[in-house]
Scaffold this motif. Structure first.
Motif, PDB file in Angstrom:
ATOM      1  N   GLY A  57       0.816  -1.208   0.000  1.00 18.97           N
ATOM      2  CA  GLY A  57       0.000   0.000   0.000  1.00 18.97           C
ATOM      3  C   GLY A  57       0.851   1.260   0.000  1.00 18.97           C
ATOM      4  N   ARG A  58       1.890   1.282   0.799  1.00 22.35           N
ATOM      5  CA  ARG A  58       2.762   2.456   0.847  1.00 22.35           C
ATOM      6  C   ARG A  58       3.501   2.665  -0.467  1.00 22.35           C
ATOM      7  N   ILE A  59       3.960   1.576  -1.066  1.00 21.77           N
ATOM      8  CA  ILE A  59       4.654   1.689  -2.356  1.00 21.77           C
ATOM      9  C   ILE A  59       3.689   2.168  -3.430  1.00 21.77           C
ATOM     10  N   SER A  60       2.465   1.646  -3.426  1.00 13.47           N
ATOM     11  CA  SER A  60       1.469   2.058  -4.402  1.00 13.47           C
ATOM     12  C   SER A  60       1.129   3.540  -4.246  1.00 13.47           C
ATOM     13  N   ASP A  61       0.968   3.994  -3.007  1.00 14.66           N
ATOM     14  CA  ASP A  61       0.687   5.408  -2.767  1.00 14.66           C
ATOM     15  C   ASP A  61       1.835   6.289  -3.246  1.00 14.66           C
ATOM     16  N   ALA A  62       3.055   5.883  -2.949  1.00 18.24           N
ATOM     17  CA  ALA A  62       4.218   6.664  -3.369  1.00 18.24           C
ATOM     18  C   ALA A  62       4.326   6.687  -4.892  1.00 18.24           C
ATOM     19  N   ASN A  64       1.873   6.482  -7.020  1.00 20.90           N
ATOM     20  CA  ASN A  64       0.800   7.317  -7.560  1.00 20.90           C
ATOM     21  C   ASN A  64       1.097   8.800  -7.398  1.00 20.90           C
ATOM     22  N   ARG A  65       1.932   9.170  -6.453  1.00 19.14           N
ATOM     23  CA  ARG A  65       2.275  10.568  -6.224  1.00 19.14           C
ATOM     24  C   ARG A  65       3.381  11.065  -7.146  1.00 19.14           C
ATOM     25  N   ILE A  66       4.008  10.181  -7.895  1.00 16.75           N
ATOM     26  CA  ILE A  66       5.087  10.575  -8.808  1.00 16.75           C
ATOM     27  C   ILE A  66       4.500  11.343  -9.989  1.00 16.75           C
TER      28      ILE A  66
END
Length: 70
Positions: A57-62, A64-66
């Protein structure tokens, strides 16, 4: 060349054979510990899945913020 004669395979076969022999000849009073091991393994699996979900989840959120600039 037979891959079963590889030193690593020979070692693994010896170790597994020894484990099987000890399991078959072990004191039968230790059978309860098998249930305990199953419970511990299940708990560790649940913890591992929870850690995996959190990290994913944290990797996916990060990701998506790129900002890609498009």
């Amino acid at each position: 060349m037979n891959p079963l004669h590889d030193p690593l395979i020979t070692y693994l076969r010896a170790v597994i054979g020894d484990r099987i022999h000890r399991a078959r000849t072990a004191d039968r009073g230790l059978g309860v510990s098998a249930i305990e091991w199953a419970i511990i393994t299940g708990m560790l699996a649940v913890i591992a899945i929870a850690i995996y979900a959190t990290i994913r989840g944290r990797i996916s959120d990060a990701a998506n913020r790129i900002d890609t600039g498009y």
